[in-house]
Design a protein around this motif. Sequence first.
Motif, PDB file in Angstrom:
ATOM      1  N   GLN A   8     -30.480 -73.298 -43.602  1.00 21.07           N
ATOM      2  CA  GLN A   8     -30.538 -74.687 -44.041  1.00 21.07           C
ATOM      3  C   GLN A   8     -29.270 -75.048 -44.820  1.00 21.07           C
ATOM      4  OE1 GLN A   8     -33.255 -76.532 -43.196  1.00 21.07           O
ATOM      5  NE2 GLN A   8     -34.389 -74.792 -42.336  1.00 21.07           N
ATOM      6  N   PRO A  18     -33.509 -77.133 -39.069  1.00 22.80           N
ATOM      7  CA  PRO A  18     -32.775 -78.157 -39.832  1.00 22.80           C
ATOM      8  C   PRO A  18     -32.740 -79.476 -39.071  1.00 22.80           C
ATOM      9  CG  PRO A  18     -31.252 -76.603 -38.816  1.00 22.80           C
ATOM     10  CD  PRO A  18     -32.627 -76.054 -38.598  1.00 22.80           C
ATOM     11  N   TYR A  67     -28.387 -67.184 -47.068  1.00 18.15           N
ATOM     12  CA  TYR A  67     -29.449 -68.181 -46.974  1.00 18.15           C
ATOM     13  C   TYR A  67     -30.719 -67.554 -47.533  1.00 18.15           C
ATOM     14  CZ  TYR A  67     -25.939 -70.103 -43.888  1.00 18.15           C
ATOM     15  OH  TYR A  67     -24.745 -70.571 -43.388  1.00 18.15           O
ATOM     16  N   HIS A 219     -25.836 -74.960 -38.834  1.00 18.10           N
ATOM     17  CA  HIS A 219     -27.266 -75.145 -39.096  1.00 18.10           C
ATOM     18  C   HIS A 219     -27.556 -76.646 -39.064  1.00 18.10           C
ATOM     19  CE1 HIS A 219     -25.437 -75.521 -43.101  1.00 18.10           C
ATOM     20  NE2 HIS A 219     -25.140 -74.236 -43.060  1.00 18.10           N
TER      21      HIS A 219
END
Length: 236
Positions: A8, A18, A67, A219
Amino acid sequence: MAKTLYFQPGGGLAWSAPKEKVSSDSYVSDPAHPVPFTAYVTGADVPQRYMDDDQRFALTRGDVIAYETEPLTEDITIAGPVSPRLKIASTGTDSDFVVKLIDVFPEDYKTNEELPVNSKRSQAPEIFLQGYQMLVRGEPFRAKYRDSWTEPKALTPGKVATVNFTMQDVNHTFLKGHRIMVQVQSSWFPLVDRNPQTFMDISKAKPSDFVKATETVYHQSDAASGVEVLVLPQTR
């Protein structure tokens, strides 16, 4: 059940894809300064403890991106293969992508006990579990083999490419209050030989063939990256 942990914007990690139209992270990979596989000096033998070593040291570098989920509200058990699904671009014509699945312990973890060091020769630092980023699985993939193991293909600089691969199986429970993290980098030295980031027979590479490359991981809605895992149902 097969589920995907999607990267994300802002370093998040979630089960939902996303929605952003344009979103990515980039880093510069320099073969002259590869990411090491431990934070400490090792001898000729690869220390077995690296397989669940603390990965916090990697995030002090500018060539590793991460992430991370929010703290888990329930235990999550992942069993079976771990399969990165990456949308990437590079300024080089070949690059490695190392993906690491990590269990992040809470900052207020209740023990402050030092863990034993297996090797007397190890120069590893003391280990404390508050905020510990425990490696669960890690695996490299050489982008030129993204479509075929027998017919390698160069990356087109700046063009989005798909890099999908499967890591070793795992059977691991991320406990309530922990976080799941995924780190991405383009070297893991000396576990993996350095990629010159030039499409060629690496065994014949000269020093001049080793070049810096800017690696981009996407993303966004039409180019989502993540890690596919098998999640077991929780038993009550």
